[in-house]
Write an enzyme that holds these catalytic residues in place. Structure first.
Site, PDB file in Angstrom:
ATOM      1  N   VAL A  95       1.019  -0.916  -0.070  1.00  0.00           N
ATOM      2  CA  VAL A  95       0.319  -0.293  -0.061  1.00  0.00           C
ATOM      3  C   VAL A  95       1.171   1.168   0.200  1.00  0.00           C
ATOM      4  O   VAL A  95      -0.077   2.521  -0.490  1.00  0.00           O
ATOM      5  CB  VAL A  95      -0.641   0.511   1.249  1.00  0.00           C
ATOM      6  CG1 VAL A  95      -0.521   0.481   2.513  1.00  0.00           C
ATOM      7  CG2 VAL A  95      -1.855   0.842   1.019  1.00  0.00           C
ATOM      8  N   ALA A 245       5.571  -5.718   6.672  1.00  0.00           N
ATOM      9  CA  ALA A 245       4.225  -6.444   6.639  1.00  0.00           C
ATOM     10  C   ALA A 245       4.066  -5.122   5.139  1.00  0.00           C
ATOM     11  O   ALA A 245       4.240  -4.310   4.922  1.00  0.00           O
ATOM     12  CB  ALA A 245       3.213  -5.147   7.235  1.00  0.00           C
ATOM     13  N   ASP A 246       3.179  -5.103   4.071  1.00  0.00           N
ATOM     14  CA  ASP A 246       3.086  -4.561   3.060  1.00  0.00           C
ATOM     15  C   ASP A 246       2.224  -4.130   2.790  1.00  0.00           C
ATOM     16  O   ASP A 246       1.349  -2.959   2.388  1.00  0.00           O
ATOM     17  CB  ASP A 246       2.774  -5.655   1.549  1.00  0.00           C
ATOM     18  CG  ASP A 246       4.456  -6.284   1.273  1.00  0.00           C
ATOM     19  OD1 ASP A 246       4.637  -5.775   1.133  1.00  0.00           O
ATOM     20  OD2 ASP A 246       4.824  -7.362   2.216  1.00  0.00           O
ATOM     21  N   ARG A 247       0.264  -4.389   3.931  1.00  0.00           N
ATOM     22  CA  ARG A 247      -0.909  -4.162   3.906  1.00  0.00           C
ATOM     23  C   ARG A 247      -0.828  -4.047   5.381  1.00  0.00           C
ATOM     24  O   ARG A 247      -0.982  -5.438   5.658  1.00  0.00           O
ATOM     25  CB  ARG A 247      -1.374  -3.834   2.893  1.00  0.00           C
ATOM     26  CG  ARG A 247      -2.521  -2.966   3.343  1.00  0.00           C
ATOM     27  CD  ARG A 247      -2.861  -2.826   1.806  1.00  0.00           C
ATOM     28  NE  ARG A 247      -3.302  -2.618   0.241  1.00  0.00           N
ATOM     29  CZ  ARG A 247      -3.214  -2.125  -0.752  1.00  0.00           C
ATOM     30  NH1 ARG A 247      -4.912  -1.575  -0.438  1.00  0.00           N
ATOM     31  NH2 ARG A 247      -2.992  -2.141  -1.527  1.00  0.00           N
ATOM     32  N   ALA A 255      -0.983  -8.266   5.531  1.00  0.00           N
ATOM     33  CA  ALA A 255      -0.628  -8.580   4.292  1.00  0.00           C
ATOM     34  C   ALA A 255       0.956  -8.768   4.281  1.00  0.00           C
ATOM     35  O   ALA A 255       1.484  -7.888   4.592  1.00  0.00           O
ATOM     36  CB  ALA A 255      -1.671  -7.803   2.906  1.00  0.00           C
TER      37      ALA A 255
END
Length: 357
Positions: A95, A245-247, A255
């Site tokens: 994100v 974390a990517d989102r 995620a």
């Protein structure tokens, strides 16, 4: 001295080509947005913070070269918005790039409607992108501080053993790292006994990149296969699992690289604290829960081939999601630059912080 994965000087951008690590250390030029998109999509640069920084700096590098081609501010503003939207499409799950694109699009729109000159508008946009580098390092150091303090206090100041997954260090950020920054801080404070890093199939970011960083900085560490997490927690005392974390959604669902979820399940079973380490730029309050996160699927060849050699039986079909979602109820705490929060209190803490800004 930590690795420098992103070089920015005199409006020139270079990135460390992570596809060639650990065998080769080669920096490549990123001259424009198209180069930036390709580097992100091909995973020559990866990690949610680094993706956003490289994406925006690729735009800055292009604007520095093409400034004279614009005739009016409105034209520049439209082009900036279009190019940022294109960069977001390179890898949709993380994100940070999306949020940076939204912020910079709004900034460029305000600049286009202000009384400044076209030249000053270009300078302001470039300056906005440049500040991302410095801010990210400071953010990561705070994450390292808060995360290490939480782990140390939870273990009465004793030395600890931790597990991490994928790569969340200097190679995934502007420097220092998020989850790997916590490990770095533990080591610097003399509280780290050993860090275990997973290989992180199918792209092997752990074996290639995290292991590379840990060896480079002489941090005591051990590489394990992805399938060894449960056995390790059962056979040795593990004091925490730390991941990036990517989102992160409003309720704390997270995620991250595929394989994170299974580590969280194992950690829950073995009563091992599970920490997600991420800047607030990775938190997406527009999504209520993890099922709303778009999950990128990667080419099958990443599973069937290793270093150009096919290892899978011909004709087999593949499922290759790049990420999975860890439910909030498996997460002990979310470590941000503002502090460590339980998933259930994340939204309110962030709202309180916005009110105080």
């Amino acid at each position: 001295m930590t690795l420098q994965a992103i070089r920015w000087q005199d409006h020139k951008l270079q990135i460390l080509d992570q596809l060639k690590l650990p065998k080769e250390t080669e920096y490549i030029d990123v001259k424009n947005v198209e180069d930036g998109w390709q580097a992100i999509n091909k995973m020559q640069v990866r990690g949610a913070p680094a993706i956003a920084i490289v994406g925006c700096l690729s735009l800055a590098a292009e604007l520095a070269e093409t400034e004279s081609t614009y005739r009016e501010k409105a034209e520049l503003q439209r082009d900036v918005a279009s190019k940022l939207e294109y960069l977001v499409s390179a890898r949709p799950t993380a994100v940070n790039m999306k949020k940076s694109a939204e912020e910079l699009t709004a900034v460029s729109k305000n600049l286009s409607e202000s009384g400044i000159s076209l030249q000053d508008m270009v300078k302001s946009i470039i300056s906005w992108c440049e500040k991302m580098l410095e801010e990210d390092v400071n953010t990561n150091k705070n994450i390292g501080k808060f995360g290490s303090e939480a782990i140390i206090s939870g273990n009465e100041g004793n030395r600890v053993q931790v597990i991490t997954h994928c790569n969340t260090g200097s190679l995934a950020t502007a420097g220092y790292g998020t989850a790997l920054g916590v490990i770095r801080a533990l080591h610097d404070k003399g509280h780290l006994s050993k860090a275990f890093c997973t290989e992180t199939r199918p792209y092997n970011q752990g074996a290639r990149l995290t292991a590379y960083e840990l060896v480079y900085e002489k941090i005591p560490s051990v590489l394990i296969c992805d399938s060894m997490g449960a056995a390790l927690m059962n056979s040795q005392k593990i004091h925490a699992v730390v991941v990036g974390a990517d989102r992160v959604t409003r309720n704390g669902d997270t995620a991250n690289k595929i394989g994170t979820y299974q580590l969280a399940v194992c950690a829950k079973h073995h009563n091992v604290p599970f920490y997600v380490c991420a800047p607030t730029t990775s938190i997406d309050l527009s999504l209520n829960h993890g099922k709303e996160i778009p999950i990128e699927e990667r080419p099958h060849k990443e599973m069937t081939d290793v270093a150009g050699t096919r290892i899978a039986a011909p004709g087999i079909s593949c499922w290759n999601p790049a990420f999975d979602v860890t439910p909030a109820d498996l997460i002990t705490g979310i470590v941000t630059e503002l502090g460590v929060f339980k998933p259930s209190e994340l939204y309110q803490k962030l709202q309180d912080n916005l009110k105080n800004c």
